[in-house]
Scaffold this motif. Structure first.
Motif, PDB file in Angstrom:
ATOM      1  N   VAL A 111      13.117  11.650  39.559  1.00  0.00           N
ATOM      2  CA  VAL A 111      13.016  11.868  38.202  1.00  0.00           C
ATOM      3  C   VAL A 111      14.320  11.833  37.640  1.00  0.00           C
ATOM      4  N   ASP A 112      15.658  12.303  38.252  1.00  0.00           N
ATOM      5  CA  ASP A 112      16.757  12.061  37.668  1.00  0.00           C
ATOM      6  C   ASP A 112      17.238  10.806  37.418  1.00  0.00           C
ATOM      7  N   LYS A 113      16.612   9.777  38.419  1.00  0.00           N
ATOM      8  CA  LYS A 113      17.032   8.396  38.156  1.00  0.00           C
ATOM      9  C   LYS A 113      16.386   7.831  36.802  1.00  0.00           C
ATOM     10  N   ILE A 114      15.124   8.172  36.722  1.00  0.00           N
ATOM     11  CA  ILE A 114      14.507   7.578  35.592  1.00  0.00           C
ATOM     12  C   ILE A 114      15.153   8.233  34.150  1.00  0.00           C
ATOM     13  N   ASN A 115      15.390   9.479  34.163  1.00  0.00           N
ATOM     14  CA  ASN A 115      16.066  10.126  33.079  1.00  0.00           C
ATOM     15  C   ASN A 115      17.490   9.304  32.703  1.00  0.00           C
ATOM     16  N   SER A 116      18.208   8.882  33.956  1.00  0.00           N
ATOM     17  CA  SER A 116      19.662   8.431  33.750  1.00  0.00           C
ATOM     18  C   SER A 116      19.499   7.114  33.130  1.00  0.00           C
TER      19      SER A 116
ATOM     20  N   GLY B 200      15.568   7.785  25.352  1.00  0.00           N
ATOM     21  CA  GLY B 200      15.786   6.869  24.415  1.00  0.00           C
ATOM     22  C   GLY B 200      14.573   6.024  24.222  1.00  0.00           C
ATOM     23  N   TYR B 201      13.890   5.716  25.423  1.00  0.00           N
ATOM     24  CA  TYR B 201      12.746   4.822  25.456  1.00  0.00           C
ATOM     25  C   TYR B 201      11.199   5.538  24.684  1.00  0.00           C
TER      26      TYR B 201
END
Length: 585
Positions: free
Chosen positions: A557-562, A567-568
């Motif tokens: 989840v953190d990777k997706i947020n990063s 913005g998406y």
């Protein structure tokens, strides 16, 4: 850029005159004005009707797969019919294909040269369409469409259509299509081998995730094919390119969370991974419910109930597994039957009847949804009018002619009485009263093209490309086709599949529609789709196979947020808000 500005100025001057028809020979006159890039067209209602009293010509551009032995639009029955019977000659100045065709179209739009009167299809995105509208190269059709009876009827029958083809500025630049395929809206289907359900489950279809697990476990352990070997494959599929909705994860995850994503598919998916919750756009793949779905799939994989080849094999390899002797597979996803369908294509009884669709199952928290794919009415961007067209009224009236039921049957099948005809009796695909039927060709040319030379017709092609023409293919009209035997008719059986899944359809309001973005946002969306979308798809497979430990979920989840999920979502939310506003204009 100077060429664009010049074209816009010319457009405003020329379209303000509108004293003659597009091309030569038309007897229709109109007085209308247009300001490029806005909807201030003040078109007077004309008396244009088909067949025209005198022949008129429209020059045309079309993006099409037709080439070589497959024929084209010149030696074509439909083109000939329009000229001979409707008095409208379509002069195809440009008929292009593939990526090379898109390049030629881009060069044409930037050249400053005179544009063809109409574009039948361009494959432009909504962002590109708005850009050319603002530049004055294509004109808004809003007021011309007010006097288009078929267009208005299609909007009435298909409530989502108008919002799909209306741009955020309130303008309508393309006529749009109406090709509603009922069963395609529920393409992520699961097929199950019924003889084994009868043998192992007493005929009761699995209806929950627990019951499905029990069935798959029995397939693996109880030798249902009776050969004394543990060679059964409880659950298979493939995510390689070329499979139509053959991703097994879509069906399973909808027992936990609403999900229309397909890991690999031949048909593009609109809004994959997103839902709209009371007007707020949300991303499904970081939610705990999606994690729960992956835990369940990982359990199936670890216990050998989900085929390990699912994530590496292609469609041909899956076909060999499912269609082998002895019977090996118990369950497989797909928009089409996973088994041999030779008899089905001949509308004969056969072994394909042993495979039936498994209706969506209920998860531990009561979720029971079908993956749902609303019709894309914008599609390949059908029916645009260039700024160089001297009679947009005629052009739009022509689009509206194509979108009639009769012209739809002609453009898609060929000559009436030879390729198709109306009927006054018999049962339709949907089980009601049939209105029309297809007539099988007595002879075929190469590539399965009909040969009607014995009937006095000698054309290389008898239809127009369905991806390059506006149609009246509403669900009601498509399903009114005559069906000789609903037990062996492909369309009738697919209709029944769609009907079964439609009972579990999520609300239309939750679906992220085919949105229009600014040019800058469209580029960002493309980047996010590749970066975040590709990462999620890869991680999904890795969580299922165990290559990623589900206990590292928060890292995922953190990777997706990063990767700027915020913005998406912001771009999607803004575009959705503009879409919602356009519906109220």
């Amino acid at each position: 850029m100077k060429k664009f500005i010049s074209k816009a100025i010319i457009c405003a001057t020329v379209t303000a005159l509108l004293l003659t028809g597009c091309g030569s020979g038309t007897n229709t006159e109109s007085t209308a004005s247009s300001s490029a890039g806005n909807s201030s067209v003040q078109a007077q209602k004309s008396d244009i009707s088909f067949p025209l009293k005198e022949k008129a010509t429209l020059t045309a551009f079309v993006m099409t797969p037709y080439s070589g032995e497959n024929g084209d639009y010149t030696n074509n029955y439909v083109t000939n019919y329009l000229e001979e019977k409707q008095n409208i000659k379509i002069d195809f100045k440009y008929s292009v294909t593939g990526d090379d065709g898109k390049t030629k179209l881009n060069l044409l739009m930037a050249s400053g040269e005179k544009l063809p009167d109409i574009f039948l299809s361009t494959k432009w995105s909504k962002a590109e369409t708005m850009l050319y509208g603002k530049q004055g190269l294509i004109i808004p059709l809003n007021d011309y469409l007010k006097d288009a009876p078929n267009w208005n009827e299609l909007n009435r029958v298909s409530p989502l259509r108008l919002g799909d083809i209306t741009m955020p500025d309130g303008n309508i630049y393309c006529y749009g299509d109406d090709n509603e395929c009922f069963h395609c809206m529920f393409q992520s289907r699961m097929w199950i081998y019924k003889p084994w359900v009868d043998k192992l489950m007493g005929g009761k279809m699995p209806s929950t995730t627990d019951e499905l697990y029990t069935f798959l476990k029995a397939v693996k352990e109880k030798d249902p094919n009776g050969n004394g070997k543990a060679d059964e494959i409880p659950f298979t599929g493939n995510i390689a390119a070329g499979g139509w909705a053959t991703d097994p994860t879509t069906f399973i995850t909808n027992a936990f969370i609403q999900n229309n994503n397909i890991l690999s598919n031949t048909n593009p998916v609109v809004g994959a991974g997103f839902v709209v919750n009371n007007g707020k756009v949300e991303y499904q793949f970081t939610k705990d419910e999606y994690k729960d779905a992956l835990v369940y799939l990982n359990k199936l994989y670890k216990e050998g109930l989900l085929d390990s080849q699912t994530f590496t094999q292609n469609a041909d390899q899956q076909k060999a597994t499912v269609q082998g002797t002895p019977q090996l597979a118990a369950m497989a996803p797909g928009g089409w039957w996973p088994c041999n369908t030779d008899e089905l294509l001949k509308e004969q009884e056969g072994s394909y009847q042993d495979w039936v669709v498994l209706e969506p199952i209920k998860g531990p928290n009561g979720v029971q949804l079908s993956a749902y794919y609303p019709t894309n009415y914008f599609q390949s961007n059908y029916g645009l009018v260039s700024a160089d067209c001297k009679n947009p009224e005629l052009a739009v009236k022509f689009f509206d002619l194509l979108a009639s039921q009769e012209m739809t049957l002609i453009t898609q099948n060929g000559p009436q009485g030879i390729a198709w005809d109306y009927v006054t009796e018999g049962t339709s695909i949907a089980g009601g009263e049939a209105k029309w039927k297809k007539i099988p060709a007595k002879k075929l040319r190469s590539s399965q093209i009909p040969d009607y030379s014995d009937e006095g017709l000698d054309f290389v092609k008898y239809v127009w490309d369905p991806d390059a023409v506006m149609t009246h293919n509403t669900n009601e009209f498509r399903l009114s086709q005559y069906c000789a035997n609903p037990e062996t008719s492909v369309e009738a059986l697919l209709y029944q599949c769609g009907k079964a899944y439609s009972k579990y359809k999520p609300d239309d309001a939750t679906m992220l529609p085919n949105l229009a973005y600014s040019e800058e946002d469209a580029k960002k969306i493309a980047d996010y789709t590749v970066s975040i979308g590709k990462f999620v798809n890869q991680a999904t497979v890795q969580f299922i196979t165990g290559d990623l430990d589900i206990n590292t979920w928060q890292n995922y989840v953190d990777k997706i947020n990063s990767m700027d999920l915020k913005g998406y979502l912001a771009i999607q939310q803004n575009a959705y808000d503009q879409y919602a506003k356009s519906l109220n204009k």
